[in-house]
Motif scaffolding. Structure first.
Motif, short mmCIF file in Angstrom:
data_model
loop_
_atom_site.label_atom_id
_atom_site.label_comp_id
_atom_site.label_asym_id
_atom_site.label_seq_id
_atom_site.Cartn_x
_atom_site.Cartn_y
_atom_site.Cartn_z
N ARG A 1 0.86 -1.18 0.00
CA ARG A 1 0.00 0.00 0.00
C ARG A 1 0.90 1.22 0.00
O ARG A 1 1.61 1.50 0.96
CB ARG A 1 -0.87 -0.01 1.26
CG ARG A 1 -1.93 1.07 1.32
CD ARG A 1 -2.68 1.02 2.64
NE ARG A 1 -1.85 1.44 3.78
CZ ARG A 1 -1.35 0.60 4.68
NH1 ARG A 1 -1.57 -0.71 4.60
NH2 ARG A 1 -0.61 1.05 5.69
N ASP B 1 1.46 4.46 0.63
CA ASP B 1 1.07 5.69 1.30
C ASP B 1 2.12 6.76 1.07
O ASP B 1 3.31 6.47 0.97
CB ASP B 1 0.94 5.45 2.81
CG ASP B 1 -0.12 4.41 3.13
OD1 ASP B 1 -1.18 4.44 2.49
OD2 ASP B 1 0.13 3.57 4.01
N ASP B 2 1.66 8.01 1.01
CA ASP B 2 2.60 9.12 0.92
C ASP B 2 2.20 10.17 1.93
O ASP B 2 1.12 10.75 1.85
CB ASP B 2 2.58 9.73 -0.50
CG ASP B 2 3.69 10.76 -0.67
OD1 ASP B 2 4.47 10.96 0.28
OD2 ASP B 2 3.76 11.37 -1.75
N THR B 3 3.07 10.41 2.90
CA THR B 3 2.77 11.37 3.95
C THR B 3 3.57 12.65 3.78
O THR B 3 3.74 13.42 4.72
CB THR B 3 3.09 10.76 5.33
OG1 THR B 3 4.48 10.38 5.36
CG2 THR B 3 2.25 9.54 5.59
N ILE C 1 -1.93 14.81 1.44
CA ILE C 1 -3.20 14.39 2.04
C ILE C 1 -4.30 15.44 1.83
O ILE C 1 -5.39 15.12 1.38
CB ILE C 1 -3.01 14.11 3.55
CG1 ILE C 1 -2.01 12.97 3.74
CG2 ILE C 1 -4.33 13.78 4.20
CD1 ILE C 1 -1.65 12.70 5.18
N GLU D 1 -4.67 4.67 -8.59
CA GLU D 1 -5.34 5.57 -7.65
C GLU D 1 -6.85 5.32 -7.60
O GLU D 1 -7.47 5.42 -6.54
CB GLU D 1 -5.03 7.01 -8.04
CG GLU D 1 -3.57 7.38 -7.78
CD GLU D 1 -3.14 8.67 -8.45
OE1 GLU D 1 -1.98 9.08 -8.24
OE2 GLU D 1 -3.95 9.26 -9.21
N ARG E 1 -7.47 2.17 -5.53
CA ARG E 1 -7.37 2.44 -4.09
C ARG E 1 -8.63 3.15 -3.58
O ARG E 1 -9.12 2.88 -2.48
CB ARG E 1 -6.14 3.29 -3.79
CG ARG E 1 -6.10 3.72 -2.33
CD ARG E 1 -4.76 4.19 -1.89
NE ARG E 1 -4.83 4.58 -0.48
CZ ARG E 1 -3.83 4.46 0.37
NH1 ARG E 1 -2.70 3.92 -0.03
NH2 ARG E 1 -3.95 4.85 1.61
N LEU F 1 -6.14 -1.70 0.50
CA LEU F 1 -5.90 -1.11 1.80
C LEU F 1 -5.40 -2.12 2.82
O LEU F 1 -4.81 -1.76 3.84
CB LEU F 1 -7.18 -0.45 2.31
CG LEU F 1 -7.64 0.78 1.53
CD1 LEU F 1 -9.02 1.22 1.98
CD2 LEU F 1 -6.64 1.92 1.68
N GLY G 1 2.08 -1.60 4.25
CA GLY G 1 2.39 -0.25 3.83
C GLY G 1 3.83 -0.05 3.43
O GLY G 1 4.61 -1.00 3.28
N THR G 2 4.19 1.23 3.26
CA THR G 2 5.53 1.55 2.78
C THR G 2 6.61 1.21 3.80
O THR G 2 7.77 1.02 3.43
CB THR G 2 5.61 3.04 2.44
OG1 THR G 2 5.02 3.82 3.49
CG2 THR G 2 4.88 3.34 1.15
#
Length: 409
Positions: free
Chosen positions: A217, A219-221, A226, A325, A328, A393, A397-398
């Protein structure tokens, strides 16, 4: 550990996939850099990622105009057997790409990979990577890792590009020979190393599944990853939201793309929906000369990942970044493929019941609007898209991606 990621100089490869992976590795405490063309310095600087510029790697604009690349079969402007240049009117590039989706990748595996590898080999003694992670369409990182004897991983930003590997076998083996490496049966295929998939394994048909694959998954924070731009917060709430666009490459590479974009806008104008259409980076909507339906908002750039979470339908050319995208977000898709892996992506969307595939060569505004209306009225694609979203989901994760890459060294 020092991890060097390599990426073709394309926004759609770098920003949605390579940068989040680089950030994850940085958060895990590793020294990280991305090796790509000098033209990508701005994007990497904004992301706070170290850039290892490769001085001889060209940007997209030159890739589409330089005879060293355009003369290869399948590239826009390629030379015909008679010695003249093809014109879009005489033979549309969409049709050429559809007839042989593997042709364009020969440019990636040929001269661009050679230049990429040479620059990487020059830079490696200074940067001293422990591991090389390449996106799957970038072959210079593969060649450099093989020459240096370094472990490598593949970030699978285009799963169906695996079907093109037989078409570049001889090209990659010739590159290997030039670097003093033995030829191999399946150059470029990550049989014995990590294939980092960015979608659930259910997306992959049997012929391109590998035991080395693991899904993550992504994710990019990072900054701006966001929050939704407030300009899109007050879209009408009394009708379906349809997001549409043709990405960042098609409008430069495909002569027919601007007309197709006009078709998307016109079709949304015939639907009882709110449409948001991304015209392309740097294109001022004030300069738009096509249709302007009152229910369609034109913008140069749409915050696609965020808007998809509240969209009822995604209308696109089927680039894998946008498809990922939408998967997701659990958003059904209407896909009009133009070139490369988009043909396979569109087929897979239809096979899995996530939406429909349409032929951009024959569709008109009315038939496109009717196809979109059917998708909006049918609950089945949304149910299947929601199921795929849950699977996505549920992937690690990363942080797990960073751990698995670190384990290679």
């Amino acid at each position: 550990m020092r991890v060097l990621l390599t990426c073709l100089p394309l926004y759609s490869h770098l920003v949605p996939a390579v940068i989040p992976a680089a950030r994850a590795l940085g958060r895990a405490g590793h020294q990280v850099a991305v090796a790509t063309a000098p033209a990508m310095a701005g994007e990497l600087g904004r992301a706070g990622i170290e850039h290892l510029p490769l001085p001889n790697v060209i940007d997209l604009a030159r890739f589409l105009t330089d005879p060293a690349y355009t003369n290869l079969p399948g590239m826009p402007g390629a030379v015909t057997e008679a010695g003249g240049h093809r014109s879009a009117a005489a033979e549309p590039s969409v049709s050429r790409a559809r007839s042989d989706p593997g042709e364009g990748v020969r440019a990636y595996a040929g001269p661009l990979a050679r230049i990429f590898a040479e620059d990487l080999l020059d830079a490696a003694p200074r940067w001293q990577p422990d591991v090389i992670v390449r996106e799957c369409n970038e072959f210079g990182g593969y060649l450099a890792a093989e020459r240096l004897g370094l472990p490598q991983a593949v970030l699978d930003i285009s799963p169906f590009s695996a079907r093109n590997l037989p078409a570049v076998r001889d090209i990659l083996n010739a590159q290997r020979a030039g670097l003093g490496l033995d030829t191999v049966d399946t150059p470029g295929r990550p049989d014995r190393t990590l294939l980092a998939a960015l979608v659930p394994q259910q997306w992959y048909p049997d012929d391109i599944r590998l035991p080395s694959a693991r899904s993550y998954r992504l994710d990019d924070t990072g900054p701006g990853a966001i929050a939704l731009d407030p300009a899109f917060a007050n879209l009408p709430d009394d009708r379906p939201l349809v997001l549409a666009g043709l990405g960042t490459v098609a409008l430069q590479a495909i002569p027919e793309a601007p007309k197709l974009l006009e078709l998307l806008v016109a079709a949304l104008g015939e639907l009882p929906c709110t449409g948001v259409v991304a015209l392309g980076p740097g294109f001022d909507p004030a300069d738009w000369t096509g249709p302007r339906p009152g229910n369609v908002r034109l913008t140069s750039f749409a915050p696609q990942p965020q808007l998809l979470h509240s969209a009822d339908l995604f209308l696109s050319h089927g680039g894998f970044g946008g498809v990922r995208e939408a998967l997701r977000a659990g958003t059904p898709m209407a896909v009009l493929p133009l070139f490369g892996d988009q043909q396979d992506n569109a087929d897979r969307v239809a096979e899995l019941g996530l939406g429909t595939r349409l032929d951009p060569a024959v569709v008109d505004a009315t038939s496109l609007a009717e196809a979109c209306a059917r998708l909006l009225d049918d609950p089945a694609p949304r149910h299947r898209a929601a199921s795929m979203s849950r699977r996505m989901l549920a992937c690690p994760g990363t942080e797990a991606l960073a751990e698995d890459i670190a384990a290679l060294a």
